[in-house]
Enzyme design. Structure first.
Site, PDB file in Angstrom:
ATOM      1  CG  ASP B  76     -34.414  19.258  28.844  1.00  0.00           C
ATOM      2  OD1 ASP B  76     -34.462  18.939  27.781  1.00  0.00           O
ATOM      3  OD2 ASP B  76     -35.086  20.194  29.494  1.00  0.00           O
ATOM      4  CD1 TRP B 101     -29.546  17.662  35.296  1.00  0.00           C
ATOM      5  CD2 TRP B 101     -31.127  17.417  37.147  1.00  0.00           C
ATOM      6  NE1 TRP B 101     -30.642  16.858  35.065  1.00  0.00           N
ATOM      7  CE2 TRP B 101     -31.792  16.729  35.902  1.00  0.00           C
ATOM      8  CE3 TRP B 101     -31.984  17.299  38.326  1.00  0.00           C
ATOM      9  CZ2 TRP B 101     -32.878  16.365  35.970  1.00  0.00           C
ATOM     10  CZ3 TRP B 101     -33.238  16.857  38.374  1.00  0.00           C
ATOM     11  CH2 TRP B 101     -33.645  16.335  37.048  1.00  0.00           C
ATOM     12  CG  ASP B 120     -25.462  18.582  30.200  1.00  0.00           C
ATOM     13  OD1 ASP B 120     -26.285  17.450  30.077  1.00  0.00           O
ATOM     14  OD2 ASP B 120     -25.763  19.541  30.395  1.00  0.00           O
ATOM     15  CD1 TRP B 152     -27.605  20.570  34.143  1.00  0.00           C
ATOM     16  CD2 TRP B 152     -26.418  20.963  35.703  1.00  0.00           C
ATOM     17  NE1 TRP B 152     -28.485  21.154  35.132  1.00  0.00           N
ATOM     18  CE2 TRP B 152     -27.757  21.163  36.360  1.00  0.00           C
ATOM     19  CE3 TRP B 152     -25.236  21.077  36.682  1.00  0.00           C
ATOM     20  CZ2 TRP B 152     -27.889  21.576  37.739  1.00  0.00           C
ATOM     21  CZ3 TRP B 152     -25.342  21.292  38.055  1.00  0.00           C
ATOM     22  CH2 TRP B 152     -26.798  21.518  38.331  1.00  0.00           C
ATOM     23  CE1 TYR B 161     -26.360  18.324  27.009  1.00  0.00           C
ATOM     24  CE2 TYR B 161     -27.463  18.830  24.853  1.00  0.00           C
ATOM     25  CZ  TYR B 161     -27.363  18.284  26.050  1.00  0.00           C
ATOM     26  OH  TYR B 161     -28.211  17.135  25.745  1.00  0.00           O
ATOM     27  CB  THR B 164     -27.840  14.252  28.429  1.00  0.00           C
ATOM     28  OG1 THR B 164     -27.819  15.749  28.022  1.00  0.00           O
ATOM     29  CG2 THR B 164     -27.868  14.252  29.987  1.00  0.00           C
TER      30      THR B 164
END
Lengths: 174, 176
Positions: B76, B101, B120, B152, B161, B164
């Site tokens: 995501d 995660w 991330d 994250w 951020y 990812t």
């Protein structure tokens, strides 16, 4: 002047739309290739404790249980077994949110704890010799009992461990 | 429109008054030469292009810059492979978050479930390229360690951020 401004604005709007459109997720999206079948829920999947550790714990506690103290994730490596030496510590490892709220079944969680507490595991010899392994039944009994004040509960356990003349490493977050 | 007329008339008259054709050709020629040469001479890091999105292979099918790539089944965010990094590396100038995660995705080439960690990359503003949202392994917010809606960027210098990555950590085989 106003005409020029409008022309400029219109040009910018037309030019930017293809760039902007890319960031909006597609609502009619199909599953990624090979992943069309729904995943088996973890409590039904027959994974080993080490795989379950990877799926439920490793993200924060990291590969060997070294933790991420900068993000308030305590280190377990070489220390976690000490909790079994003090009153309330054995239940703590079941009741702590990372354990009790995990997607694992009771017996899977018991297996995971036993795996973690092995001398060649994350506990690294910190667990008492010949400790009684956890069982699914024991996990069931304590898992639903919430710790109301987690911080002081844990601090109390750490103090008890300190009283046993066991050194508390900084990353354990005393 | 009158403004444009006036503007172009004045500027073309000014150009006609102050330049000759030869001077123009000479200046334009040197401008072109410098313009073409400069980018090739400037010390720019060109490794990003080489690393971004390695070619698909038989055992690892799909295009890593596309949301349809199998490893992205629980991602995501923005794909680092579109942001100057690759499937497994952060773009230059960002820091990879160690706290992350983890989920599983099935590789269509061998039908095996792989353990994937979605780290991330943090420290630069949102990359905003290749947004991809898939939630196959995701669990609700009350299991924060299995939720991908949270930022994250933890344990890093910056919590901003950027994008990812999807790193294979192992194989999830039942009974093993």
């Amino acid at each position: 002047m106003r005409t020029t401004f409008s022309a400029l604005a219109l040009t910018l709007v037309i030019a930017s739309s293809p760039g902007e459109a890319r960031v909006i997720p597609d609502p009619g999206q199909k599953p990624a290739p090979g992943n069309e079948v729904r995943q088996t829920p973890l409590h039904l999947a027959d994974y080993s404790p080490s795989v379950n550790y990877q799926l439920q714990c490793v993200g924060c506690h990291l590969t060997s249980g070294e933790g991420a103290p900068r993000s308030d994730v305590p280190m377990m490596k070489g220390f976690v077994g000490n909790f079994l030496k003090v009153e309330g510590g054995r239940e703590f490892l079941i009741r702590v949110p990372g354990s009790s709220l995990s997607a694992l079944s009771n017996s899977q969680l018991a297996e995971l704890l036993n795996w973690m507490l092995k001398d060649d595991g994350i506990a690294g010899g910190s667990a008492p010799q010949g400790f009684k392994p956890y069982t699914g039944k024991e996990v069931e009994a304590y898992r639903g009992v919430m710790i109301k004040d987690l911080v002081s509960y844990r601090r109390n356990l750490i103090e008890q461990i300190r009283d046993l003349n066991i050194e508390i490493p900084e990353n354990v977050i005393p | 429109m009158k403004f444009l007329d006036r503007f172009f008339e004045r500027s073309s008259r000014h150009v006609a008054n102050t330049t000759g054709r030869r001077q123009f050709i000479a200046k334009f020629g040197s401008f072109m030469a410098v313009g073409v040469a400069t980018p090739a001479l400037l010390p720019i890091d060109r490794t990003g292009k080489a690393l971004a999105a390695g070619a698909p292979s038989a055992g690892d099918p799909g295009d890593p810059t596309s949301c349809d790539y199998w490893r992205y089944c629980s991602v995501d965010g923005f794909l680092c492979s579109c942001c100057g990094g690759s499937v497994t590396t952060c773009p230059p100038g960002t820091e990879s978050s160690q706290v992350t995660w983890v989920g599983t995705c099935r590789n269509p080439a061998d039908g095996i479930d792989y353990i994937i960690s979605y780290n991330d990359c943090c420290g630069k503003h949102s990359c905003a390229q290749c947004a991809c949202t898939r939630n196959d392994s995701e669990e609700p917010m009350y299991r924060p360690f299995n939720n991908n809606d949270i930022n994250w960027c933890l344990g890093t210098d910056s919590s901003v951020y950027n994008c990812t990555v999807a790193v294979i950590r192992g194989v999830a085989t039942p009974g093993a």
